[in-house]
Write an enzyme that holds these catalytic residues in place. Structure first.
Site, mmCIF file in Angstrom:
data_model
loop_
_atom_site.group_PDB
_atom_site.id
_atom_site.type_symbol
_atom_site.label_atom_id
_atom_site.label_comp_id
_atom_site.label_asym_id
_atom_site.label_seq_id
_atom_site.Cartn_x
_atom_site.Cartn_y
_atom_site.Cartn_z
ATOM 1 N N ASP A 1 29.893 -4.965 -17.763
ATOM 2 C CA ASP A 1 28.625 -4.508 -17.851
ATOM 3 C C ASP A 1 27.833 -5.589 -17.718
ATOM 4 O O ASP A 1 28.137 -6.832 -17.975
ATOM 5 C CB ASP A 1 28.168 -3.657 -19.207
ATOM 6 C CG ASP A 1 27.044 -2.678 -18.796
ATOM 7 O OD1 ASP A 1 26.651 -2.503 -17.713
ATOM 8 O OD2 ASP A 1 26.806 -2.201 -19.967
ATOM 9 N N ASP B 1 30.085 1.499 -16.020
ATOM 10 C CA ASP B 1 29.230 2.665 -15.895
ATOM 11 C C ASP B 1 27.954 2.544 -14.855
ATOM 12 O O ASP B 1 27.246 3.234 -14.724
ATOM 13 C CB ASP B 1 28.412 2.844 -17.363
ATOM 14 C CG ASP B 1 27.535 1.575 -17.710
ATOM 15 O OD1 ASP B 1 26.757 0.869 -16.994
ATOM 16 O OD2 ASP B 1 27.937 0.995 -18.764
ATOM 17 N N ASP C 1 29.093 -3.465 -23.119
ATOM 18 C CA ASP C 1 27.390 -3.374 -23.076
ATOM 19 C C ASP C 1 27.231 -4.348 -24.224
ATOM 20 O O ASP C 1 26.122 -5.165 -24.309
ATOM 21 C CB ASP C 1 27.189 -2.163 -23.439
ATOM 22 C CG ASP C 1 25.502 -1.863 -23.704
ATOM 23 O OD1 ASP C 1 24.777 -2.150 -22.669
ATOM 24 O OD2 ASP C 1 25.309 -1.458 -24.914
ATOM 25 N N HIS D 1 6.240 11.294 -3.943
ATOM 26 C CA HIS D 1 5.810 10.084 -3.249
ATOM 27 C C HIS D 1 4.816 9.266 -4.179
ATOM 28 O O HIS D 1 4.146 9.764 -5.082
ATOM 29 C CB HIS D 1 5.425 10.325 -1.672
ATOM 30 C CG HIS D 1 4.156 11.317 -2.125
ATOM 31 N ND1 HIS D 1 3.053 10.857 -2.197
ATOM 32 C CD2 HIS D 1 4.093 12.468 -1.574
ATOM 33 C CE1 HIS D 1 2.101 11.629 -2.123
ATOM 34 N NE2 HIS D 1 2.901 12.654 -1.832
ATOM 35 N N GLU E 1 5.474 18.573 2.922
ATOM 36 C CA GLU E 1 4.579 19.401 2.173
ATOM 37 C C GLU E 1 4.061 20.580 2.730
ATOM 38 O O GLU E 1 4.199 20.596 4.051
ATOM 39 C CB GLU E 1 3.247 18.405 1.657
ATOM 40 C CG GLU E 1 2.415 18.854 0.696
ATOM 41 C CD GLU E 1 2.655 19.480 -0.404
ATOM 42 O OE1 GLU E 1 3.466 20.590 -0.560
ATOM 43 O OE2 GLU E 1 2.315 18.776 -1.587
#
Length: 527
Positions: free
Chosen positions: A12, A78, A127, A331, A407
């Site tokens: 990690d 992960d 981690d 956006h 849109e």
């Protein structure tokens, strides 16, 4: 041990700022016993999460090679980005990633390393090592094995997992006995008159190990409940226009009364892991899981661990497998956004403003840190394409354009504020607010038309991306429509949702057609 054996490498990396002070951690494990064979960690200065993750991978592979040069390696991380890129399924475009991936690939000959994505809670050892390295860097030091407590922490997890497994198994036995009228193993054949049988719940209470009627099982959210951090229903009045994203979110949910006679307890709650060491790494309480998901927005982990949507009311629906998870990104700002002007697909095609570009970079960094996005699909309008490209550059992915995500066409209202539209076109605006079938002045699209377009787009994308996590970069109305349809809410709910520029929402779609809203209007990455 023989040198032909397989080793597990868990790695990690993290960055406090992304980019910011960064470090990595890696551990080599014996797959049969869970024994820690080697630990590696290092503070690497200022870097991104992905750079730190790749450096952790290189360190873990190098440690495994030093232990057993002829071994094969099972890498578990992960970071979906690293796993998919190293498995050859995702292209590597980012210039910082290419040399690190090449370095990792050179440690072992091809074919001797396989990669697996695991949820973050199953990667706690690596981690903790990465965080120890970053803590050491903050003190102006480097990590040393002698100062590490990561293995001790895992030992404590092991004990907790054993206790949890025992408690869960006992609870399951009591629950089954209470549900069926039988008795758990090891209990008396009969109880004295007027008393509850040993190991069962008293009359009028929920069976041990289950939730009371009308509530969700322990560790799960009630059906219809919103995600952690969602705005409670009824917190503020509806806003004036769906395009502005100015109204607070509301949602309504009901909790079905479970049919106890058909309940099948979740195996994840009641079954002990056969490998106790693996169980220690995998164990996580429901509260800790909720906290983690609220803090990180790890959508893929949510999709993996959330209860599957049933085909009928109750808790015992069929397992639909991994859903198609749509991460819905509005956006960034344009010059029209702060003024809350109608800005659809029927007027100009504005670019992102300087503020909008900063928002796009911020959301790109946040999504790169999560490492869960597998595909990116965007509306064809410039403001969405620019936002999508900012994310794609960080993730090393391509952007697919989908016209169905554009849109609404607001007709003659394009570029007007709500007040200006009301002043000029009061009757048309009132009709539009009153009915989803009413179109804006001048031949724009009604909400009913947009809903049909968005639903058809949703169906195409869920079929194309079953089981995957896809970023859809789009606009206010398409996102609100997807949320509304997922909830089965009426059209007027479009006016009762907050949706800020560069905000993130999420919906998971299951194979039986059911949907689960996971997140709405998350803007934590902009703070």
């Amino acid at each position: 041990m023989t040198q032909s054996r397989e080793l597990i490498v868990e790695a990690d990396g993290g960055s406090r700022g992304n980019p910011g002070p960064a470090g990595y951690g890696a551990v080599v494990l014996d797959p049969a016993t869970g024994e820690t064979l080697a630990e590696r960690a290092e503070f690497i200065g200022v870097a991104t999460n992905n750079v730190a993750e790749y450096k952790g991978l290189v360190a873990g592979l190098t440690a495994a090679m030093e232990l057993f040069p002829d071994c094969t390696v099972h890498v578990r991380m992960d970071s979906k980005l690293v796993v998919e890129q190293m498995s050859g399924r995702w292209k590597i475009k980012h210039p910082d990633m290419k040399p690190l991936a090449a370095e990792a690939a050179r440690v072992f000959p091809p074919g001797r390393v396989r990669y697996e994505w695991i949820p973050r809670e199953r990667n706690k050892h690596a981690d903790r090592l990465a965080n120890e390295a970053m803590d050491a860097g903050r003190r102006g030091e480097q990590w040393t094995p002698a100062a590490s407590t990561a293995s001790l922490d895992l030992t404590a997890d092991l004990a907790a997992a054993r206790k949890a497994a025992g408690d869960a198994t006992a609870g399951a036995a009591r629950a089954r006995a209470a549900l069926t009228g039988g008795k758990p193993e090891g209990t008396a054949l009969a109880a004295p008159a007027g008393t509850a049988p040993a190991g069962t719940a008293p009359a009028g209470t929920a069976p041990a190990g289950t939730a009371p009627a009308g509530t969700a099982p322990a560790g799960t959210a009630p059906a219809g409940a919103g995600p952690v951090g969602a705005v409670p229903a009824g917190t503020a009045p509806a806003a004036h226009a769906a395009t502005t994203g100015s109204a607070p979110a509301t949602h309504a949910g009901t909790t079905p009364t479970p049919t106890f006679g058909t309940v099948t307890p979740d195996e994840g709650l009641f079954t002990a892991d056969e490998a106790v060491a693996a169980q220690a790494r995998a164990s996580l309480t429901a509260a800790a899981e909720a906290d983690r998901e609220a803090a990180t927005g790890d959508f893929e982990a949510e999709a993996a661990h959330a209860p599957k949507a049933p085909s009928a009311p109750g808790w015992a629906g069929p397992d639909m497998g991994a859903p198609a998870t749509f991460v819905l990104l509005r956006h960034g700002e344009t010059a029209l956004t702060p003024e809350k002007r109608f800005s659809g697909s029927g007027g100009g095609d504005p670019e992102l403003s300087p503020a909008g570009r900063r928002q796009a970079e911020a959301v790109a960094a946040a999504l790169a840190a999560r490492g869960t996005i597998q595909e990116i699909v965007s509306s064809p309008l410039t403001r969405c394409r620019q936002t999508a490209e900012a994310v794609a550059t960080r993730l090393g992915l391509d952007v697919r354009i989908e016209n169905g995500l554009r849109e609404t066409d607001f007709g003659a209202w394009e570029g007007l504020t709500f007040a200006e539209a009301r002043e000029r076109y009061k009757d048309d605006l009132d009709a539009w607010l009153a009915s989803p079938k009413a179109a804006p002045t001048g031949g724009g699209e009604s909400f009913a038309t947009v809903a049909r377009r968005v639903a058809a787009t949703r169906d195409r994308l869920t079929a194309a991306y079953a089981g995957r996590t896809v970023l859809l970069v789009t606009h206010v109305t398409p996102i609100k429509t997807l949320i509304r349809l997922a909830l089965g809410a009426p059209p007027e709910s479009l006016f009762r949702m907050e949706l800020s520029a560069a905000s993130i929402s999420a919906v998971a779609y299951y194979a039986d057609g059911n949907a689960s809203v996971r997140l709405l209007n998350d803007t934590s990455h902009l703070r």
